[in-house]
Design a protein around this motif. Structure first.
Motif, PDB file in Angstrom:
ATOM      1  N   ALA A  32     -10.735  -6.776 -22.868  1.00 18.52           N
ATOM      2  CA  ALA A  32     -11.961  -7.543 -22.706  1.00 18.52           C
ATOM      3  C   ALA A  32     -11.808  -8.547 -21.571  1.00 18.52           C
ATOM      4  O   ALA A  32     -12.647  -8.655 -20.671  1.00 18.52           O
ATOM      5  CB  ALA A  32     -12.293  -8.266 -23.997  1.00 18.52           C
ATOM      6  N   LEU A  33     -10.695  -9.290 -21.638  1.00 13.30           N
ATOM      7  CA  LEU A  33     -10.408 -10.284 -20.607  1.00 13.30           C
ATOM      8  C   LEU A  33     -10.381  -9.641 -19.227  1.00 13.30           C
ATOM      9  O   LEU A  33     -11.023 -10.104 -18.279  1.00 13.30           O
ATOM     10  CB  LEU A  33      -9.040 -10.905 -20.911  1.00 13.30           C
ATOM     11  CG  LEU A  33      -8.584 -12.030 -19.986  1.00 13.30           C
ATOM     12  CD1 LEU A  33      -9.338 -13.295 -20.299  1.00 13.30           C
ATOM     13  CD2 LEU A  33      -7.096 -12.241 -20.093  1.00 13.30           C
ATOM     14  N   LEU A  34      -9.629  -8.520 -19.178  1.00  7.07           N
ATOM     15  CA  LEU A  34      -9.473  -7.837 -17.904  1.00  7.07           C
ATOM     16  C   LEU A  34     -10.809  -7.324 -17.387  1.00  7.07           C
ATOM     17  O   LEU A  34     -11.155  -7.512 -16.211  1.00  7.07           O
ATOM     18  CB  LEU A  34      -8.530  -6.641 -18.070  1.00  7.07           C
ATOM     19  CG  LEU A  34      -7.068  -6.929 -17.814  1.00  7.07           C
ATOM     20  CD1 LEU A  34      -6.252  -5.717 -18.164  1.00  7.07           C
ATOM     21  CD2 LEU A  34      -6.865  -7.321 -16.373  1.00  7.07           C
ATOM     22  N   ALA A  35     -11.574  -6.664 -18.303  1.00  7.82           N
ATOM     23  CA  ALA A  35     -12.851  -6.081 -17.891  1.00  7.82           C
ATOM     24  C   ALA A  35     -13.800  -7.172 -17.411  1.00  7.82           C
ATOM     25  O   ALA A  35     -14.462  -7.041 -16.375  1.00  7.82           O
ATOM     26  CB  ALA A  35     -13.461  -5.302 -19.047  1.00  7.82           C
ATOM     27  N   GLY A  36     -13.851  -8.260 -18.194  1.00  4.84           N
ATOM     28  CA  GLY A  36     -14.721  -9.367 -17.808  1.00  4.84           C
ATOM     29  C   GLY A  36     -14.360  -9.891 -16.430  1.00  4.84           C
ATOM     30  O   GLY A  36     -15.195  -9.992 -15.532  1.00  4.84           O
ATOM     31  N   ALA A  37     -13.072 -10.207 -16.278  1.00  4.80           N
ATOM     32  CA  ALA A  37     -12.606 -10.705 -14.987  1.00  4.80           C
ATOM     33  C   ALA A  37     -12.857  -9.669 -13.900  1.00  4.80           C
ATOM     34  O   ALA A  37     -13.223 -10.003 -12.774  1.00  4.80           O
ATOM     35  CB  ALA A  37     -11.120 -11.031 -15.063  1.00  4.80           C
ATOM     36  N   ALA A  76     -16.472  -3.889 -28.468  1.00  2.00           N
ATOM     37  CA  ALA A  76     -17.072  -4.569 -27.324  1.00  2.00           C
ATOM     38  C   ALA A  76     -17.203  -3.645 -26.123  1.00  2.00           C
ATOM     39  O   ALA A  76     -17.875  -3.975 -25.160  1.00  2.00           O
ATOM     40  CB  ALA A  76     -16.251  -5.790 -26.957  1.00  2.00           C
ATOM     41  N   ASN A  98      -7.170  -8.453 -27.677  1.00  6.58           N
ATOM     42  CA  ASN A  98      -7.279  -7.280 -26.823  1.00  6.58           C
ATOM     43  C   ASN A  98      -7.565  -7.726 -25.387  1.00  6.58           C
ATOM     44  O   ASN A  98      -8.654  -8.172 -25.060  1.00  6.58           O
ATOM     45  CB  ASN A  98      -8.403  -6.361 -27.328  1.00  6.58           C
ATOM     46  CG  ASN A  98      -8.323  -5.016 -26.657  1.00  6.58           C
ATOM     47  OD1 ASN A  98      -7.665  -4.882 -25.617  1.00  6.58           O
ATOM     48  ND2 ASN A  98      -8.975  -4.032 -27.226  1.00  6.58           N
ATOM     49  N   VAL A 125     -17.509 -11.670 -25.202  1.00  7.78           N
ATOM     50  CA  VAL A 125     -16.885 -10.373 -25.435  1.00  7.78           C
ATOM     51  C   VAL A 125     -15.767 -10.486 -26.460  1.00  7.78           C
ATOM     52  O   VAL A 125     -15.642  -9.668 -27.381  1.00  7.78           O
ATOM     53  CB  VAL A 125     -16.351  -9.807 -24.102  1.00  7.78           C
ATOM     54  CG1 VAL A 125     -15.481  -8.588 -24.358  1.00  7.78           C
ATOM     55  CG2 VAL A 125     -17.502  -9.449 -23.198  1.00  7.78           C
ATOM     56  N   MET A 126     -14.945 -11.565 -26.362  1.00  6.90           N
ATOM     57  CA  MET A 126     -13.813 -11.692 -27.273  1.00  6.90           C
ATOM     58  C   MET A 126     -14.278 -11.993 -28.696  1.00  6.90           C
ATOM     59  O   MET A 126     -13.701 -11.486 -29.665  1.00  6.90           O
ATOM     60  CB  MET A 126     -12.868 -12.780 -26.768  1.00  6.90           C
ATOM     61  CG  MET A 126     -12.220 -12.389 -25.447  1.00  6.90           C
ATOM     62  SD  MET A 126     -10.942 -13.537 -24.936  1.00  6.90           S
ATOM     63  CE  MET A 126      -9.555 -12.837 -25.834  1.00  6.90           C
ATOM     64  N   ALA A 173      -1.606  -3.644 -18.931  1.00  6.30           N
ATOM     65  CA  ALA A 173      -1.924  -4.969 -18.405  1.00  6.30           C
ATOM     66  C   ALA A 173      -1.294  -5.154 -17.034  1.00  6.30           C
ATOM     67  O   ALA A 173      -1.949  -5.561 -16.068  1.00  6.30           O
ATOM     68  CB  ALA A 173      -1.419  -6.040 -19.361  1.00  6.30           C
ATOM     69  N   LEU A 207     -19.749  -4.012 -23.142  1.00  2.78           N
ATOM     70  CA  LEU A 207     -19.261  -4.099 -21.771  1.00  2.78           C
ATOM     71  C   LEU A 207     -19.853  -2.992 -20.906  1.00  2.78           C
ATOM     72  O   LEU A 207     -20.324  -3.232 -19.786  1.00  2.78           O
ATOM     73  CB  LEU A 207     -17.745  -3.966 -21.754  1.00  2.78           C
ATOM     74  CG  LEU A 207     -16.973  -5.274 -21.849  1.00  2.78           C
ATOM     75  CD1 LEU A 207     -15.512  -4.976 -21.968  1.00  2.78           C
ATOM     76  CD2 LEU A 207     -17.264  -6.123 -20.617  1.00  2.78           C
ATOM     77  N   PHE A 255     -18.993 -15.355 -20.426  1.00  2.00           N
ATOM     78  CA  PHE A 255     -19.039 -13.907 -20.579  1.00  2.00           C
ATOM     79  C   PHE A 255     -17.794 -13.395 -21.315  1.00  2.00           C
ATOM     80  O   PHE A 255     -17.877 -12.637 -22.280  1.00  2.00           O
ATOM     81  CB  PHE A 255     -19.156 -13.249 -19.195  1.00  2.00           C
ATOM     82  CG  PHE A 255     -19.229 -11.760 -19.228  1.00  2.00           C
ATOM     83  CD1 PHE A 255     -20.388 -11.122 -19.628  1.00  2.00           C
ATOM     84  CD2 PHE A 255     -18.125 -10.985 -18.896  1.00  2.00           C
ATOM     85  CE1 PHE A 255     -20.456  -9.739 -19.681  1.00  2.00           C
ATOM     86  CE2 PHE A 255     -18.188  -9.600 -18.951  1.00  2.00           C
ATOM     87  CZ  PHE A 255     -19.357  -8.985 -19.344  1.00  2.00           C
ATOM     88  N   ILE A 256     -16.605 -13.861 -20.878  1.00  2.00           N
ATOM     89  CA  ILE A 256     -15.361 -13.430 -21.528  1.00  2.00           C
ATOM     90  C   ILE A 256     -15.346 -13.907 -22.975  1.00  2.00           C
ATOM     91  O   ILE A 256     -14.964 -13.172 -23.895  1.00  2.00           O
ATOM     92  CB  ILE A 256     -14.134 -13.986 -20.760  1.00  2.00           C
ATOM     93  CG1 ILE A 256     -14.064 -13.343 -19.375  1.00  2.00           C
ATOM     94  CG2 ILE A 256     -12.856 -13.724 -21.517  1.00  2.00           C
ATOM     95  CD1 ILE A 256     -12.973 -13.912 -18.493  1.00  2.00           C
ATOM     96  N   THR A 282     -18.447 -17.021 -15.873  1.00  2.00           N
ATOM     97  CA  THR A 282     -17.360 -16.083 -16.122  1.00  2.00           C
ATOM     98  C   THR A 282     -16.725 -16.339 -17.480  1.00  2.00           C
ATOM     99  O   THR A 282     -16.526 -15.414 -18.287  1.00  2.00           O
ATOM    100  CB  THR A 282     -16.290 -16.214 -15.017  1.00  2.00           C
ATOM    101  OG1 THR A 282     -16.928 -16.188 -13.755  1.00  2.00           O
ATOM    102  CG2 THR A 282     -15.273 -15.100 -15.114  1.00  2.00           C
ATOM    103  N   VAL A 310      -2.294 -12.295 -18.900  1.00  2.00           N
ATOM    104  CA  VAL A 310      -2.755 -11.092 -19.594  1.00  2.00           C
ATOM    105  C   VAL A 310      -1.737 -10.651 -20.635  1.00  2.00           C
ATOM    106  O   VAL A 310      -2.084 -10.315 -21.774  1.00  2.00           O
ATOM    107  CB  VAL A 310      -3.006  -9.967 -18.574  1.00  2.00           C
ATOM    108  CG1 VAL A 310      -3.242  -8.650 -19.282  1.00  2.00           C
ATOM    109  CG2 VAL A 310      -4.196 -10.302 -17.704  1.00  2.00           C
ATOM    110  N   GLU A 363     -15.325  -8.875 -30.344  1.00  2.00           N
ATOM    111  CA  GLU A 363     -14.203  -8.029 -30.725  1.00  2.00           C
ATOM    112  C   GLU A 363     -13.521  -8.563 -31.985  1.00  2.00           C
ATOM    113  O   GLU A 363     -13.109  -7.799 -32.869  1.00  2.00           O
ATOM    114  CB  GLU A 363     -13.203  -7.984 -29.567  1.00  2.00           C
ATOM    115  CG  GLU A 363     -12.463  -6.674 -29.541  1.00  2.00           C
ATOM    116  CD  GLU A 363     -12.239  -6.224 -28.130  1.00  2.00           C
ATOM    117  OE1 GLU A 363     -11.139  -6.431 -27.622  1.00  2.00           O
ATOM    118  OE2 GLU A 363     -13.178  -5.665 -27.528  1.00  2.00           O
TER     119      GLU A 363
END
Lengths: 278, 278, 278, 278, 278, 278, 278
Positions: free
Chosen positions: D92-97, F90, D89, F80-81, B92, F94, F76-77, F73, D80, F84
Motif C-alpha cells: 500500500a505504502l509503495l503503491a501510494g508513493a 485495498a 503491508n 489505504v492502510m 520491497a 488502489l 492517501f497512504i 500524499t 519500507v 487494509e
C-alpha cells in the motif's frame, strides 16, 4: 541421534522424487520444443526461399538468426523453470534480469529495430546490391545490405552508412524503364505549329537511331505560357539507366535543329518604361 | 527455563540447514555462471576481433565494458536472492530500487543509448580517427571515438562533441575514390561540338599530367539549356581527398583554354523592350 | 517396502483424476472456441465481401490472415494452461516469453502497424492497382497493394516501396472528373470585356470539339490585378486523366486566337527613372 | 483472567524475538551498505578527478550529489522494510508513493534529465566557463555551468539560460587553432596567374608580420566560376580567437594591393539586349 | 471399492453447489448489467439527438457502435469469470490475450484513434457533407464522413481520404458570411483623397447592384506605403460562397473606373543612376 | 444460544486488539511523518530563501504548494492502510483509483509539467517581472510569473500566455550590458583608411557625450567585401536598454559626418553590357 | 439427510455475518466519502468563483463535470469492492475492464486532454468570447469556448474549430493598449533633421485630434540605413482595436505633409555601369 530419527525421511524422498519428475518433464519439453522449433523454422525458410527466390546465402543468414533467437529464448525459460523447481523464487531472478534488460533495451531499441527491418530487407527484394536508390534523402548505389546497416555509395564518392531502421520509404531507380523529359522554351513570336513539327521530326530521328529508347520521344504540346517563353514538353521512355544520355542527346539535337530553323530559346524579357528623373 | 524448553529446536535446526543449503546453492550457481559468462564474453571478443579486424585496444575497451555489465547484473541478482533466503521480502528492496532506478533511468535514457551506440561504433569500422565525415549536419575530421561521445573537428577549427546516439546516418568521405565535377556554361551562340572538342582535349591533357586522377575526366554533354547559357558537364574520378584540387585545376585550365579559343562564359542575359513613359 | 506403503495412493489417484478432468475441459474448450472462431471469421468475411464488393482474392488473403492470428493465439493460451494444469508455474514461461516478445515487439512495432494498415487497405477501396495517387509525398501509379508494402511507380520510372504504415492521407487522382485550369495574363492597356468575349468564344469552340470535356470551359473573370498584367482565369471539368491534354489544347488555341486579335501576353514591366551619376 | 491465561505468550515472545532479530539484521545491513557505498563513491571520484583532471570544486559538487542519492535510496528501502517487519503491508505504502511519484515524475522528467546531463557536463571538459560555444542554436560565451542549467552570454549581451537536457551537440570554438578564410572575386578579363601571384605575395607579407598566424595564409586556387566573377580562395590557420582579426587584415590589404595593380572586384554583370517596343 | 468409499462426497457436493451458486450469480449480474447498459446507452443517445439535433441515421450508427463495445466487453469479462469459477487460473488466459492484444493494439492504435474521433465528428456538427473545409492542409468539399475515414474532394477533382485521427484543427468555410478583400495600388503621384472618393463611389454602386453583398464594400484607407505604389484596401462582407465573385466584380469595375479617371496601377519603379564604364 | 457459545470470543478479542494496535501504530506514524515532513520542508525553504535571495512572497507560495503535496500524499497512504487493517482488499481501491487517475493523468500530464517548471521558475531568478525576454519565439516584457502560466506583453501590445512547460530556453535581454552594432557600407572607390579615421573620430565624440555607453564604440575594420560596397563594422557596449538609442544616434551622426566628407553609402551596382537585338 | 447434518451451519452463519458487516461498512464509507466529496467540490468552486470572478454559468459547468467524475469513480470502486466481498475474484473484472479501457483510452487520450485543458480555459480568463486572439497559427475572434473545442472566426469569415489540447500558447490581442508603428523611408539626399521636425509636427497634430491615441506618436529616429533609403520609425500607443485606424491616418497624413515639403519616398536605386558589347 534423536535429531536424525526425527527427520521425516519419507517426505524428503517424496519431495526429491517430485523434483526429479518435474526436471525430467522440463528437459523433455525443452528438447521437444527445440526440435520442433528448428524443424518449423527450417521448413519455413525453404518455402520462403522457393516463393521469393532469394539467394541461398541470404536464406542461411536469416535462418541462422532465427535459430539463435529460438535457442536463447528456450535457454532463458529453461533456466527460470529449473530455478523454480529447486524452490528458489525465480521472480527475483526475473525481476533482476528484467530491470537490467529494460534499461539496456531502452537504449538498444534502435538496434532491435535495425535487425527486424534488416531481416525483411534481406528477405524481400526492395533493394539489391548495385541498385540505384534514394533512401532517407541519400541517393546512390547500394554497396551492401546487412542485418544492421546498409551502405550506399553516393555519386560524389561518399559512402553513406544507414542503420536499417532509417530505411522506410525506398525509391528504387533500377526497376524497369525510366522517363527522359526535356522542356524547351520558345519565343512568343515563334509559330507553335511549326516548332512542334520540327521537334517531332527530331524525335522521330532520334527514336530511329537510339536503341535504348523504348517508347517515344513524343512532343506533348504547350506545357506552360511562361513569363518570357512558351514551354513545350517532350518525353520518352528509355531503358533503365539510359535516361540521362537520351536527355543530353535530345537537348543537343533540338538546340541545333531549332537554330537551323532560326527558332531561338528566348532570354528573359522585360518591358522598360523610361522616365526622366525630376 | 520453561520457555526455552518449549522452543522447537529441531525445526530451527532444519530451517537453518535449509538456509545454508540454499546459500551454498546460490553461491555455487553465482560462481559457475560468472565463470562461464566471462569465458563466453572473452571468446566472443576474440572471434569478433578476428572477423572485424578491430584493433586490440578497442577490443579490450569493449570486453571490459561487457565484463562490468555482467558483474553488476550478477551481483544485483545475488544480493536479491540472499535477502530472500533469509526471509526478508525482497519485493520491497526490488520495488524501492526499481522506482529510484526508473526515475533516474528515464533521465539517463540518453546515456545508455549513447553507450550502446558507442559500443557498435567501436566494434565496426564506420568511422575511424582521421576520417572526413558528415554526421547529423556536422562536417569535419573525426578526432576521437569514445563510448559516450565522438569528437569531430570542423574545417573552421571548431570542435564538435556529438553524443553517440546522435550518430545515426554516417556519411564517410574517406572511403574510396571521389568524384570531381565541373559545370561549364557557354553561350547559345557558341558551337557545341567545337566546345566539347576543346574541353575533351583539356581533359585528356590533365588526365595525362595528374597522377591522382583514377578515371576520366570525361565530357558528359549538354546537361541543361539554361536561361542564358548552355551547361556542359565534366566529371572525373580521383583518389580520395584530391577531388577539390583536381576541380580547381580543371576550372583554371578550361577557363584559359576557352578564352584562347574565344569562347566566353556568358553573363546573365535579358531582353529589354523600351517604351516611352506616357 | 515401508516407503511404498506410506505413499498416499488415493490422493495421487485423485490428483491424477483432477488433472485429467481439467485437461479434457481445456481441450474441449479449445476445440469449441476454435470452431466457433473460424465460423465467425468466415461469416464476417462473406458479409464484408458482399457489402464492400471486394474481390474474392483479397477476401481470401484477409481471411487466411485472420484465421492464422486466431490459431496462434489459441495455441499460445492452450500451452500455457496445460503447463499450469501439470503444476509448473506458467508465470515463468509467460514472463520469459513476454520479455523476449516485448523486446522484439518494440522493434517490430512498425511491422504490426504495417499489417494492420494493409488489412484495411485491402478491405477498403481507397487505392486500387492502376490508380494515380499521391501518398506521403510520393506521386505515381499504384503497382501493387500488399499486406506489408505498397508499390507506387513514379512518373520518372522510379519504383517507390512504401511500408503501409506510411499510408495515412491518400490523395487519389483517379476518382471522378478532374478540373482543367488555365490562367491568362493580359496587358493593363487591353480591353477586359473584349478579351473575355474572345476567350469565351474559344471555350465554346473547344467544348464543342472535345468529347472528354464534361463541363465548361468557362471564363471566371478577373482573378488578380498583377504587377504587370491582369490575370483572367478559365476552368473546365474533364473526364478523369484528360485534364492535362485539355489544358494544353486550351493554352495553344487561346494563345493563337489572342495573337490574331492583337492581344499579347505582357512581359514583366518596370518603370526606369534615369538619373545622371554625380 | 481466563482470557489472559489463554494468551499464547510463548508465541508472542517468539514473534517479538523474530521481529527484533530481523530489525537488527536490517539496521546492520543498512549501515554496512551505506558505509561501503560512501567509500566506493569517494574512491570513484578520487580516481575520476585524477583521470579527467577536473577541479576539486566540481568533484566535490558531484560527490555530494552522489552521496545524497545514495542516502535517500537507502532510507526509502529501510523504511519500507521496517514497515514490513512490523506486519503492515508495505505494498500500500509503495503503491501510494508510486502513484504520486509517477505523476510528479512524468512532469519532472525534464528535471531529472537536466541533472543527469549536468552531472556529465561537470565531469567532462566539453564546455568550460569563458569558452565560446554554439549549443542548440545559441551562440556565445559560457558564463556558468550548473547541475540544472547552463548560462550562455550572447554577443549582443543577452543572457541565455539553457536547461542541461538541451545541451546535446556542443560546438566549442575555443579548442585549438581556427581557420581564417577569405574569398576574392576577380573579373573574367583579369589574368588568373598574375592575380594569384599578387595574392600570394600579400599572404607571405602578412604571415611574416602577424604572430597570431599559425599556418599560411595560402592561395588555394580557382574555387568557382561565378556568374560575374572568378572566385579565388585564401585560407590560413590562426591562434584561437584571432581568426576574425586576421580575416579583416587580409581583406583590407588584398583590396588595397589589387587596386594598386588595377585589378578590381567586379560588380554583377548583365547582358542587356535592347528591342524597340512594337 | 475402498477407493470410492474414501472419496469425500460431501465436500465434492458442497464444491459443486458453490460453483453452481457462483455461476448463477455471474449470469444474473451479466444479464442485469447488460440490460441496464443498453437502456442507459439508448437514453443517452435520445437525449444527444434532441440536444445536438443530429440526424437519426447518424444517431443509430453511433448507438450501434456503443452497444457493440458494451457487448464485447461484457462477454470478455463473463468468459474470464466463468473460467475462474471452474478453477482454471484465468491469469494465463488474460496474460495470453493481453500480450497478443497489446501487440496488435500497438499497431492498431491509429485505428482506435480514428474511430473515437469519428464518433465525435458524427455526433457534433463541425463538418457536414457539402461543406467547403480546410483540414490537415487539404482543401475541398466534404464528400463523406465515416467512422474511420473522411473523404474530401479537392477543387482539382482529386479525392482525399483522411483517417479521422488526422482531423484536428477544422477550418470550415461554409459557416456564415465571408469577406471579400481587394487591395489596389496607386502611384505616389496620384491624389489619395480623389482616388478614395472614386473607389467609394464604385463600392456604393456595386453594393446597390449585388444582392449577395451583406455589408460594405468599404474603403479602409492607406494600408501600406509600398516600394512603388500606395496600397488602398477595400473590404466587404458577402453571403457564403459569393466572396470570389464579388472580388472579381470589384477588381474589374475598379480597374475600368480608375482608367476612366486616368489613375493607373503603377508598375514597379527603379531609379537608375548611369555611370560610364572605366 | 448454542451458536453464541460456539463463537470463539477470545480470538475475536485478539483480532480486535491487533486491529486497534495497528491503527494506533498507523496514526502515530502518520502524525510523526507529517510533523517531520513539515519541519523539513520549512527549513529547506528558509535555506533556499537565504541562498537564492528570493522574495518572501515567492517562498511562501512554493512552501504552501510543497506542504499541500505532502498532506495529500500522506492522507492517501493513510486511507489505504486503514482499509487494509480492516480487512478490505485495498488493491481494488488502489486499482480503481489508479485507472481513473492514470486516464486523467495522461491528459493532465501537461498540467503537472507546468507546475513543476513553474516551481523552479519562481525559485530561481531566470525571469523577473519587467524583464525583456525571448521565450519559445515570443518576445516582450514579462508581466506575471505564475505556477501554471507566464504572461509576456509583446511590443505590439499583445498579451501572450505561455504554459510554463513551454519555457525551456530563456533568453533574457535584461541581464547586464548590451551591444550596439552598426554596419556601414562605403564605395570601393573610397579610401578605407580615411573612412576608418572619420568613423573613429565620430565614435570618440559620441563616447564622450553619451553616458549610457559603457565601452567603445570602436571601429572593428573591414567586415566584408560586398557585391557593391565595403562593409565596415562599429560596435559598442551600452547600459541595458540603451542599445537601440545608441545605434540610432550612431547611424545619424555617421551619415551626416560621412556626407560632410563626401563619402557616400553606395547604391547596388550592376555592369550592363548592351547588345543590339538581332 | 446425513448430508445436511454434516453442513457446518455455524460457519456459514458466521461467513454471512461477516459479509453483511463488510457490505454495511462499504456502503457507509461510500455514502460518507460521496457526501464529503460533493461538499468539498462545491466549496472549492465557490471559492474559485470568488477569487477568479468567473461567471456563474462557467462555474456550474465545471462543478457539474467535477461531480460527475467523482460519482463515476466512486461507483466503479464500489462495484469492485462488492464483488470482492461476495468472493468473486475482482482481478478478472478489473483486468478485463482495464484492457478494454486502456485500448479505448489510448485512442481517446486526445479527448481527455481536451477536457482537462478546457476545464482550465473556462476557469481562467485567458480567452473570452469576442476576444481577438492568435492560437496555434489561427487568428480571429473567439466565438465560443467549450469543454472540448474552441471556435475562432477568422477575418475572412472561416470558422476554425480547435480541440482544446491545441490551445497551448495564447496570444490575446484584446488585453490593454496596442502599438501603432509606421516606418517612413526618405532619400539619402534629404536632410534628416528637417524630416524629423516635419514628422514630429504631424505626430503632434494627430495626437491632438485623435482621442483613441493614449501615448505618442513619437519619432524614434534613424532605424536603419537601407539600400536606397533611410528608414525613420514612428510609434504610438492607442486604445485596443484602434491601432490599424491610427496607422492608416498616420501614413496618409505623413505622405501628404512630406509631399508638401518636397520630400519624397524614394524608389529602389541602382547604379548602372554601361559597357559596350564586344
Amino acid at each position: 541421534m534423536d535429531f536424525f530419527q526425527n527427520v521425516d525421511w519419507s517426505s524428503i524422498l517424496k519431495d526429491t522424487g517430485i523434483i526429479l519428475l518435474k526436471l525430467i518433464g522440463i528437459i523433455a519439453a525443452f528438447l521437444i520444443v527445440k526440435a520442433i522449433g528448428r524443424r518449423v523454422i527450417k521448413k519455413m525458410f525453404q518455402r520462403l526461399q522457393a516463393r521469393h527466390s532469394i539467394s541461398t546465402g541470404r536464406a542461411l543468414t536469416l535462418q541462422s538468426l532465427s535459430l539463435n533467437v529460438l535457442s536463447y529464448t528456450l535457454i532463458f525459460i529453461f533456466i527460470v523453470m529449473v530455478f523454480e523447481v529447486f524452490g528458489y523464487n525465480a521472480t527475483a531472478l526475473l525481476a533482476g534480469a528484467g530491470v537490467v534488460g529494460l534499461a539496456i533495451g531502452f537504449g538498444a531499441q534502435g538496434l532491435v529495430s535495425d535487425v527486424v527491418t534488416g531481416f525483411f530487407l534481406l528477405l524481400e527484394k526492395q533493394i539489391d546490391v548495385e541498385d540505384y536508390v534514394t533512401i532517407a534523402g541519400f541517393e546512390g548505389i547500394v554497396e551492401q545490405v546487412g542485418l544492421r546497416t546498409t551502405q550506399i555509395r553516393g555519386f560524389d564518392g561518399t559512402l553513406h552508412y544507414l542503420p536499417n531502421r532509417q530505411i522506410i520509404n525506398v525509391s528504387n531507380h533500377s526497376r524497369g524503364n525510366m522517363r527522359a523529359l526535356v522542356d524547351i522554351g520558345i519565343s512568343y513570336d515563334d509559330d507553335i505549329d511549326q516548332t512542334i513539327a520540327i521537334l517531332q521530326e527530331v524525335c522521330e530521328r532520334i527514336a530511329a537511331e537510339d536503341v535504348s529508347i523504348v517508347d517515344g520521344p513524343n512532343v506533348l504540346g504547350v506545357q506552360a505560357l511562361g513569363a518570357s517563353d512558351i514551354i513545350i514538353r517532350i518525353i520518352a521512355k528509355t531503358e533503365n539507366g539510359q535516361q540521362s544520355a537520351v536527355e543530353r542527346k535530345l537537348r543537343k539535337t533540338i538546340k541545333e535543329q531549332l537554330e537551323a530553323n532560326r527558332i531561338e530559346v528566348p532570354f528573359p524579357h522585360q518591358v522598360s518604361i523610361e522616365k526622366k528623373s525630376n
